[in-house]
Write a protein that holds these residues in place. Sequence first.
Motif, PDB file in Angstrom:
ATOM      1  N   ILE A 113       0.856  -1.177   0.000  1.00  0.00           N
ATOM      2  CA  ILE A 113       0.000   0.000   0.000  1.00  0.00           C
ATOM      3  C   ILE A 113       0.896   1.233   0.000  1.00  0.00           C
ATOM      4  O   ILE A 113       1.912   1.283   0.691  1.00  0.00           O
ATOM      5  CB  ILE A 113      -0.914  -0.020   1.245  1.00  0.00           C
ATOM      6  CG1 ILE A 113      -1.894  -1.194   1.124  1.00  0.00           C
ATOM      7  CG2 ILE A 113      -1.639   1.300   1.406  1.00  0.00           C
ATOM      8  CD1 ILE A 113      -2.735  -1.417   2.349  1.00  0.00           C
ATOM      9  N   TRP A 115       2.069   4.990  -2.535  1.00  0.00           N
ATOM     10  CA  TRP A 115       2.069   5.714  -3.806  1.00  0.00           C
ATOM     11  C   TRP A 115       3.106   5.108  -4.737  1.00  0.00           C
ATOM     12  O   TRP A 115       4.217   4.796  -4.326  1.00  0.00           O
ATOM     13  CB  TRP A 115       2.397   7.189  -3.570  1.00  0.00           C
ATOM     14  CG  TRP A 115       1.267   7.937  -2.957  1.00  0.00           C
ATOM     15  CD1 TRP A 115       0.985   8.062  -1.630  1.00  0.00           C
ATOM     16  CD2 TRP A 115       0.268   8.664  -3.649  1.00  0.00           C
ATOM     17  NE1 TRP A 115      -0.150   8.813  -1.448  1.00  0.00           N
ATOM     18  CE2 TRP A 115      -0.598   9.205  -2.686  1.00  0.00           C
ATOM     19  CE3 TRP A 115       0.003   8.915  -4.988  1.00  0.00           C
ATOM     20  CZ2 TRP A 115      -1.709   9.981  -3.011  1.00  0.00           C
ATOM     21  CZ3 TRP A 115      -1.091   9.697  -5.317  1.00  0.00           C
ATOM     22  CH2 TRP A 115      -1.934  10.217  -4.344  1.00  0.00           C
ATOM     23  N   GLU A 126      -2.116   6.155  -6.177  1.00  0.00           N
ATOM     24  CA  GLU A 126      -2.177   5.672  -4.807  1.00  0.00           C
ATOM     25  C   GLU A 126      -2.876   4.316  -4.777  1.00  0.00           C
ATOM     26  O   GLU A 126      -3.946   4.150  -5.344  1.00  0.00           O
ATOM     27  CB  GLU A 126      -2.938   6.654  -3.914  1.00  0.00           C
ATOM     28  CG  GLU A 126      -2.974   6.214  -2.460  1.00  0.00           C
ATOM     29  CD  GLU A 126      -3.713   7.188  -1.555  1.00  0.00           C
ATOM     30  OE1 GLU A 126      -3.559   7.075  -0.332  1.00  0.00           O
ATOM     31  OE2 GLU A 126      -4.456   8.041  -2.079  1.00  0.00           O
ATOM     32  N   LYS A 127      -2.226   3.353  -4.098  1.00  0.00           N
ATOM     33  CA  LYS A 127      -2.842   2.042  -3.888  1.00  0.00           C
ATOM     34  C   LYS A 127      -3.253   1.974  -2.435  1.00  0.00           C
ATOM     35  O   LYS A 127      -2.435   2.169  -1.538  1.00  0.00           O
ATOM     36  CB  LYS A 127      -1.874   0.907  -4.195  1.00  0.00           C
ATOM     37  CG  LYS A 127      -2.526  -0.438  -3.922  1.00  0.00           C
ATOM     38  CD  LYS A 127      -1.534  -1.559  -3.919  1.00  0.00           C
ATOM     39  CE  LYS A 127      -2.263  -2.861  -3.854  1.00  0.00           C
ATOM     40  NZ  LYS A 127      -2.231  -3.600  -2.695  1.00  0.00           N
ATOM     41  N   LYS A 128      -4.550   1.715  -2.229  1.00  0.00           N
ATOM     42  CA  LYS A 128      -5.042   1.605  -0.855  1.00  0.00           C
ATOM     43  C   LYS A 128      -5.237   0.129  -0.516  1.00  0.00           C
ATOM     44  O   LYS A 128      -4.430  -0.449   0.182  1.00  0.00           O
ATOM     45  CB  LYS A 128      -6.334   2.388  -0.698  1.00  0.00           C
ATOM     46  CG  LYS A 128      -6.127   3.886  -0.844  1.00  0.00           C
ATOM     47  CD  LYS A 128      -7.411   4.647  -0.713  1.00  0.00           C
ATOM     48  CE  LYS A 128      -7.168   6.143  -0.883  1.00  0.00           C
ATOM     49  NZ  LYS A 128      -8.394   6.902  -0.833  1.00  0.00           N
ATOM     50  N   ARG A 129      -6.290  -0.463  -1.034  1.00  0.00           N
ATOM     51  CA  ARG A 129      -6.546  -1.885  -0.782  1.00  0.00           C
ATOM     52  C   ARG A 129      -6.298  -2.696  -2.044  1.00  0.00           C
ATOM     53  O   ARG A 129      -5.469  -3.571  -2.071  1.00  0.00           O
ATOM     54  CB  ARG A 129      -7.982  -2.095  -0.312  1.00  0.00           C
ATOM     55  CG  ARG A 129      -8.239  -1.522   1.054  1.00  0.00           C
ATOM     56  CD  ARG A 129      -9.629  -1.816   1.510  1.00  0.00           C
ATOM     57  NE  ARG A 129      -9.873  -1.161   2.793  1.00  0.00           N
ATOM     58  CZ  ARG A 129     -11.034  -0.781   3.216  1.00  0.00           C
ATOM     59  NH1 ARG A 129     -12.103  -0.976   2.469  1.00  0.00           N
ATOM     60  NH2 ARG A 129     -11.166  -0.203   4.385  1.00  0.00           N
ATOM     61  N   ASN A 131      -5.542  -2.842  -6.295  1.00  0.00           N
ATOM     62  CA  ASN A 131      -4.806  -2.083  -7.297  1.00  0.00           C
ATOM     63  C   ASN A 131      -5.756  -1.272  -8.162  1.00  0.00           C
ATOM     64  O   ASN A 131      -6.733  -1.813  -8.669  1.00  0.00           O
ATOM     65  CB  ASN A 131      -4.020  -3.020  -8.217  1.00  0.00           C
ATOM     66  CG  ASN A 131      -2.910  -3.743  -7.504  1.00  0.00           C
ATOM     67  OD1 ASN A 131      -2.590  -3.455  -6.363  1.00  0.00           O
ATOM     68  ND2 ASN A 131      -2.310  -4.694  -8.191  1.00  0.00           N
ATOM     69  N   GLU A 154       5.654   7.662   1.494  1.00  0.00           N
ATOM     70  CA  GLU A 154       4.605   8.651   1.731  1.00  0.00           C
ATOM     71  C   GLU A 154       5.181   9.998   2.153  1.00  0.00           C
ATOM     72  O   GLU A 154       4.642  11.032   1.809  1.00  0.00           O
ATOM     73  CB  GLU A 154       3.616   8.143   2.781  1.00  0.00           C
ATOM     74  CG  GLU A 154       2.740   7.032   2.252  1.00  0.00           C
ATOM     75  CD  GLU A 154       1.695   6.611   3.265  1.00  0.00           C
ATOM     76  OE1 GLU A 154       0.911   5.715   2.914  1.00  0.00           O
ATOM     77  OE2 GLU A 154       1.660   7.153   4.374  1.00  0.00           O
TER      78      GLU A 154
END
Length: 160
Positions: A113, A115, A126-129, A131, A154
């Motif tokens: 998770i 950038w 940005e990858k959160k959960r 892709n 980050e």
Amino acid sequence: MIDQDLDQKIKEHEAKIEELRQQKEAQAKRMEGFEKYDDQIRDLFDEYGISEYDVFTMRAGAIVEWIKAQGKKSDKPEFYEELQTYFARVNGAKSGKRKGKSAKASSGPKLAIGWYEHPQTGERIEKKRRNPKTLDQWVEEFGAEEVQNWLVREEETAEA
């Protein structure tokens, strides 16, 4: 340039026009038959207190077999393709596609998770959960190991 066979061509076109007129009349008669059929079915529904749902439920087995038979034809009707698309979407949304994606994702390394920055274009994602679509495209094009190297801290992203 003079065409000697103009009369012959006119006769051929007139014959084709007559054939089309006959087809049009036959189609009109069929449509009239469909309308009468529909009226009579509605009268029977009213008379016996049944609905289309009742009829379809009673005929479900025969309908399924008929649809299967349509699928075996070389030139499948348009509704068959529509049903295939519909059920692929419905079944894929419930389980099929997700299983395929999760199996694919689990077979390779997972991206952390954070950038990611494309080194050639400077585009940041940005990858959160899961892709994002673009990140998946990068992985497909450059490989997961390469894209993992594009992870930006980050702290660096916040400063930019």
